[in-house]
Design an enzyme around this catalytic site. Structure first.
Site, mmCIF file in Angstrom:
data_model
loop_
_atom_site.group_PDB
_atom_site.id
_atom_site.type_symbol
_atom_site.label_atom_id
_atom_site.label_comp_id
_atom_site.label_asym_id
_atom_site.label_seq_id
_atom_site.Cartn_x
_atom_site.Cartn_y
_atom_site.Cartn_z
ATOM 1 N N ARG A 4 1.178 5.793 -1.963
ATOM 2 C CA ARG A 4 0.945 7.123 -1.411
ATOM 3 C C ARG A 4 0.894 7.034 0.117
ATOM 4 N NH1 ARG A 4 -5.433 8.731 -2.158
ATOM 5 N NH2 ARG A 4 -6.311 7.029 -0.937
ATOM 6 N N GLY A 48 0.812 -1.210 0.000
ATOM 7 C CA GLY A 48 0.000 0.000 0.000
ATOM 8 C C GLY A 48 0.843 1.255 0.000
ATOM 9 N N ALA A 49 1.947 1.221 -0.734
ATOM 10 C CA ALA A 49 2.970 2.265 -0.595
ATOM 11 C C ALA A 49 3.004 3.253 -1.754
ATOM 12 C CB ALA A 49 4.343 1.629 -0.427
ATOM 13 N N TYR A 69 -13.015 -1.265 10.956
ATOM 14 C CA TYR A 69 -11.613 -0.835 10.967
ATOM 15 C C TYR A 69 -10.978 -1.067 12.343
ATOM 16 C CZ TYR A 69 -7.629 2.319 10.011
ATOM 17 O OH TYR A 69 -6.382 2.866 9.823
ATOM 18 N N LYS A 116 -7.857 -3.528 13.123
ATOM 19 C CA LYS A 116 -6.604 -3.011 13.651
ATOM 20 C C LYS A 116 -6.274 -3.617 15.018
ATOM 21 C CE LYS A 116 -5.179 -0.347 10.340
ATOM 22 N NZ LYS A 116 -4.039 -0.805 9.510
#
Length: 252
Positions: free
Chosen positions: A16, A13-14, A153, A157
């Site tokens: 941005r 997920g890099a 979420y 997490k």
């Protein structure tokens, strides 16, 4: 000499946000960096901008698909010549109150955050166990402590933290450290999108969140990148199974 000279890091997920900021930090410290993202074009653009990297590639990977993950890791081993660090940063939000939350909202968030971390870690551990060395860093969130409108979420997490502790127990004897970072409010495109969804001005949204912690500022991707660069380094070799809150003291 950089801390990561001769090391290869995958960051998911890099393209941005936090992931891109972390990729830049690792590149600046000498790592060869593989940027995994669902959007291969954006991943390649971000990789091309990492001027400090020994080598950088952008790879289109769907972290919720085992075959895609395996193919991505194989490409890294082939093109970058090894693997030493995996940072499970890929994430999405599908925020809503429970009575409005759909099954797809729940499944999508769980799949990206938890299944994604599982598949990436499983693929990496094959390499790490064989070479008796590796670093896995998972991105949790202050939302793991509970946050209105984020049942999916928050649960994901919190799950990341349990996953981190368990992997630390299983992989520690093989020279693999597994830790997590739980960011507080970080100024990124994702949080800016949240402001717009709430019909708030982005600057006002950031200001409100800055006032909610003791240091009276929001965080930036560079803050998370600095913590990641330490936790994945050999300086942190006696730290495993931990979740570091990087939140300006917000959870105090």
């Amino acid at each position: 000499m950089g801390r990561y000279d001769g090391r290869v890091a995958i960051i998911t997920g890099a393209a941005r946000g936090i992931g891109a900021g972390t990729a830049k930090r690792f590149a600046d410290e000498g790592a060869a960096v593989a940027i995994f993202d669902i959007n291969e074009e954006q991943a390649a653009e971000t990789a091309a901008g990492l001027g400090g990297a020994a080598k950088a590639i952008g790879v289109g990977v769907n972290v919720t698909d085992a075959a895609s993950v395996e193919a991505g890791v194989a490409r890294v081993l082939d093109e970058l010549g090894g693997l030493h660090v995996v940072i499970n940063n890929a994430g999405i939000t599908r925020d809503n109150l429970l009575f409005k939350l759909t099954e797809d909202d729940w499944d999508s968030v769980m799949n990206v955050h938890l299944k994604g971390a599982f598949l990436m870690s499983k693929a990496a551990q094959k390499v790490f166990v064989e070479q008796k060395y590796g670093k896995i860093l998972n991105l949790s969130s202050i939302s793991a402590l509970g946050n209105r409108g984020q049942a999916n979420y928050s649960a994901a997490k919190a799950g990341v933290q349990g996953f981190t502790r368990t992997l630390a127990l299983e992989l520690g004897p093989f020279g693999v450290n597994v830790n997590a970072i739980a960011p507080g409010f970080i100024a990124t495109e994702m949080t800016d999108d949240t402001a717009r969804r709430l019909k708030m001005d982005v600057d006002e949204f950031r200001k409100l969140n800055a006032e909610a912690n003791p240091v009276k500022r929001v965080g930036f991707p560079e803050d998370i990148a600095a913590a990641a660069a330490f936790l994945c380094s050999d300086e942190a070799s006696y730290i495993t199974g931990q979740t570091l809150y990087v939140d300006g003291g917000a959870k105090i």
